[in-house]
Design an enzyme around this catalytic site. Structure first.
Site, PDB file in Angstrom:
ATOM      1  N   SER A 167       0.801  -1.226   0.000  1.00 39.07           N
ATOM      2  CA  SER A 167       0.000   0.000   0.000  1.00 39.07           C
ATOM      3  C   SER A 167       0.831   1.271   0.000  1.00 39.07           C
ATOM      4  O   SER A 167       0.314   2.349  -0.269  1.00 39.07           O
ATOM      5  CB  SER A 167      -0.966   0.019   1.186  1.00 39.07           C
ATOM      6  N   LYS A 175       0.812   4.521   6.784  1.00 40.19           N
ATOM      7  CA  LYS A 175       0.216   5.394   5.759  1.00 40.19           C
ATOM      8  C   LYS A 175       0.693   6.831   5.977  1.00 40.19           C
ATOM      9  O   LYS A 175       1.241   7.179   7.016  1.00 40.19           O
ATOM     10  CB  LYS A 175      -1.317   5.392   5.844  1.00 40.19           C
TER      11      LYS A 175
END
Length: 145
Positions: free
Chosen positions: A61, A98
């Protein structure tokens, strides 16, 4: 969503590595003649040993940010997270790595943004069990897998 496995570092033993100054990405040069400095991860990369952990990245990701599966993230829990930082978030009982996006704070939510178009941002609002667990201050890559 689990995308990082946390590992506590050991910072007791001093480890010096020779550091080659000015490594060029173009024409090669005989760097052995210039090895004068040393690199000590404890001294040079870790500011707060008592609050620093390693995390082994799992998944893709964050690959467009250069953070790949198997990389090691150096995470400092004492650093105040800022907009745009890469963070390790604890969201509804799971860890994830993230970008922290605070641009929607006045609208009542924030986002954790992936660096891969195949993933959607994670919206964090008042109903989400969430904590910024730490800020990623370095990543270590393994180029020979």
């Amino acid at each position: 969503m689990k995308s990082i496995k946390l590992i506590k570092g050991e910072f007791e033993e001093k480890v010096d590595l020779l550091l080659a100054p000015g490594i060029r990405a173009g024409f090669p040069s005989p760097a052995e003649d210039y090895l004068r400095e040393s690199l000590d991860f404890n001294r040079d990369l870790i500011r707060h040993p008592e609050a620093t952990f390693y995390g082994k990245v799992e998944g893709d990701s964050m690959e467009d940010a250069g953070i790949n599966n198997g990389d090691i993230a150096v995470i400092d829990r004492s650093v105040e997270p800022q907009h745009g930082d890469v963070v390790v978030g604890y969201v509804n009982g799971e860890f994830t790595i993230k970008f922290l996006d605070l641009t929607h704070r006045e609208e009542g939510y924030i986002e954790l943004r992936p660096a891969n178009k195949n993933y959607q941002p994670i919206r964090i609002d008042e109903n989400t069990k969430f904590e910024v667990w730490g800020v990623v201050v370095w990543t270590i890559k393994n180029w020979k897998r």
